[in-house]
Scaffold this motif. Structure first.
Motif, short mmCIF file in Angstrom:
data_model
loop_
_atom_site.label_atom_id
_atom_site.label_comp_id
_atom_site.label_asym_id
_atom_site.label_seq_id
_atom_site.Cartn_x
_atom_site.Cartn_y
_atom_site.Cartn_z
N ARG A 184 113.17 23.69 51.01
CA ARG A 184 112.01 24.17 51.76
C ARG A 184 112.44 24.65 53.12
N ASP A 253 107.42 22.00 56.09
CA ASP A 253 108.05 21.17 55.05
C ASP A 253 107.38 21.36 53.70
N ASN A 254 106.24 22.04 53.70
CA ASN A 254 105.55 22.29 52.44
C ASN A 254 105.66 23.76 52.02
N ASP A 263 103.14 20.77 46.94
CA ASP A 263 102.40 19.75 47.67
C ASP A 263 100.89 19.92 47.57
MG MG Z 1 105.03 17.52 51.67
#
Ligand code: MG
Ligand code: AMP
Length: 483
Positions: A184, A253-254, A263
């Motif tokens: 990511r 982070d997603n 996510d």
């Molecule tokens: Mg996440």
């Protein structure tokens, strides 16, 4: 290195071997009484896994991480990320990567768990997940996949037999997630954060080999890599927008390097078309509102570019110049993907100019509080000559009639529209109803909903209620993170 659970799965450890700095070997928490709640049989087949073996005691050991294949080392991944704009060191707090597996098409796929217990990255969290939210990820990711939107998938949800404390005590569960990888933007930000350029380069090389091997031979492979991720994300976000998907927590982070949706926390589909829609309880500023998603994605990609700067040029100013120029392609690529998708939704030939038509009808939808999915499907009926269903959705009849006249003059293709405008999506009220039943032990509604959304474009008898908008008393919908 590969390890096998005979008859169940053979796993590789490519990520853990190539990037040990990002992989903390860790064990899943014990599960008192694992029970398979749902198993994704079509996905199991894609992965070359036998459903009956996954349901066996050994299979459940794999799906909860308590008995990984001999010799395999589950790892918690380290990453960083901007959460609502603020930079934080994160990592898998309640997830483990079991390893990678080659699917029947020859592609490498990550096998990971969510809700498998605390890891060294858990911070204050309990490392656990509840049945409802894990089934939510299962249902919504399956709906997204069926809509043709790149996404991580859910192989199974196993109830652990352990209680999870949230606002109330809930039954716990572990989800098995299959992803083309878990790399990511935040993975690169981790290397940036610790100023480790060697790790950064190895991470980029690993991502290139895995997702964009064609850029390896480019004279400027890292720039070509960045451009490829920008293009993949522009395409992904356009697809979300066209179907009315609100991710809800687009932290860096997603955001995957592969271009898959990841996510499924506070995500939800639009009911009424309203650009400012926010479902997530914590997004009070509307940072990740429906209409802001392209802007949020571009912002995240700017953070990605920053992390990659040392790979673009030795001179930082020059590197920034290169990055800014490359990032500018996001808007062009996004606009092109959105416009092409909008033309398809309108049933018009690529030559037609849909920009004005699309903008005008979206204004009308918002002004009349029209259900997004219902509108597009009814518009298909209008292309067949029955405009009444679509007209009945609007308050301002002269305005919609004028618009319908302009659109119909371009000869829309009704069958083509029905292939891109879904009838069955994972509607919020149906998801909530199904999850509540599952939490009380009845998986029937989840199964029925998954069956409906797996063939979203094909009208079938007996499924009328899955195509209906939320009842009036459903009210304002709110979703939650970290569940
Ligand atoms: Mg996440
Ligand atoms: P998310 O909003 O789901 O992307 O999660 C953000 C971060 O919080 C990730 O590092 C997660 O692993 C972590 N996290 C979320 N819920 C929990 C939990 N119950 N226990 C431990 N870590 C969690």
């Amino acid at each position: 290195m590969t390890t096998a659970l005979p008859g169940v799965a053979t796993l590789q450890a490519d990520f853990a071997t190539a990037l040990p700095e990002l992989a903390v070997p860790w064990q899943a928490a014990a599960t008192p009484s694992p029970r398979l709640l749902v198993l994704n049989e079509p996905l199991a087949a894609e992965l070359g896994l036998a459903p009956e073996r996954l349901g066996s005691a050994e299979g459940l050991g794999l799906l909860t991480g308590t008995e990984p294949p001999t010799g395999s080392t589950p790892v918690a991944q380290a990453y960083a990320g901007h959460q609502f704009g603020g930079f934080t060191k994160l990592g898998d707090g309640r997830a483990l990567l079991l390893g990678e597996l080659t699917d029947t098409a020859g592609n490498l796929r990550d096998v990971a768990l969510k809700g498998s217990g605390r890891t060294p990255h858990a911070r204050g969290g309990d490392g656990l997940a509840a049945v409802g939210p894990m089934l939510r990820e299962y249902v919504v990711s399956e709906a997204m996949h069926a809509l043709g939107i790149p996404t991580t998938r859910s192989l199974a949800v196993v109830a652990t037999g352990r209680d999870v404390r949230r606002e109330t005590v809930l039954p716990g569960a572990v989800l098995t997630r299959i992803a083309s990888s878990h790399l990511r933007v935040g993975s690169f930000q981790y290397a940036q954060g610790i100023r480790d350029d060697d790790l950064l380069r190895r991470l980029a090389d690993h991502a290139i080999a895995r997702h964009y091997p064609e850029v390896a031979s480019d004279p400027e492979p890292y720039l070509a890599f960045f451009r490829a991720v920008v293009a993949a994300q522009a395409d992904l976000i356009a697809r979300w927008m066209l179907v009315g998907f609100v991710h809800g927590v687009m932290n860096t982070d997603n955001m995957t390097i592969s271009g898959e949706t990841i996510d499924y926390g506070p995500c939800a589909f639009l009911d009424v078309f309203e650009p400012s829609t926010v479902f997530s309880s914590i997004d009070s500023g509307g940072r990740y509102a429906y209409a802001n998603q392209p802007v949020a994605a571009e912002w995240n990609l700017a953070r990605f570019a920053e992390a990659l700067l040392p790979l673009f040029a030795d001179d930082r100013e020059r590197a920034v110049e290169i990055a800014s120029e490359a990032l500018a392609s996001f808007r062009t690529e996004y606009d092109a993907a959105w416009s092409a998708g909008m033309l398809a939704k309108l049933g018009l030939a690529p030559a037609a100019d849909a920009q004005g038509l699309a903008a005008d009808v979206l204004d009308l939808l918002s002004a009349s509080h029209v259900d997004h999915t219902t509108f597009w499907r009814h518009l298909g009926a209008a292309a067949r000559g029955d405009a009444e269903p679509v007209r009945s959705l609007f308050l301002d009849l002269p305005a919609i009639d004028e618009w319908l006249g302009r659109w119909q003059a371009l000869n829309p293709d009704a069958d083509a529209m029905d292939r891109v405008n879904p009838l069955y999506i994972a509607r919020n009220h149906l998801v909530e109803e199904a999850l509540a039943a599952a939490t009380d032990g009845d998986l029937g509604p989840v199964t029925q909903l998954v069956d409906a959304v797996r063939a979203p474009f094909t009208a079938r008898p007996g499924l009328a209620r899955f195509a209906e908008p939320a009842p009036d008393d459903f009210g304002q919908y709110q979703t939650f993170c970290g569940t």
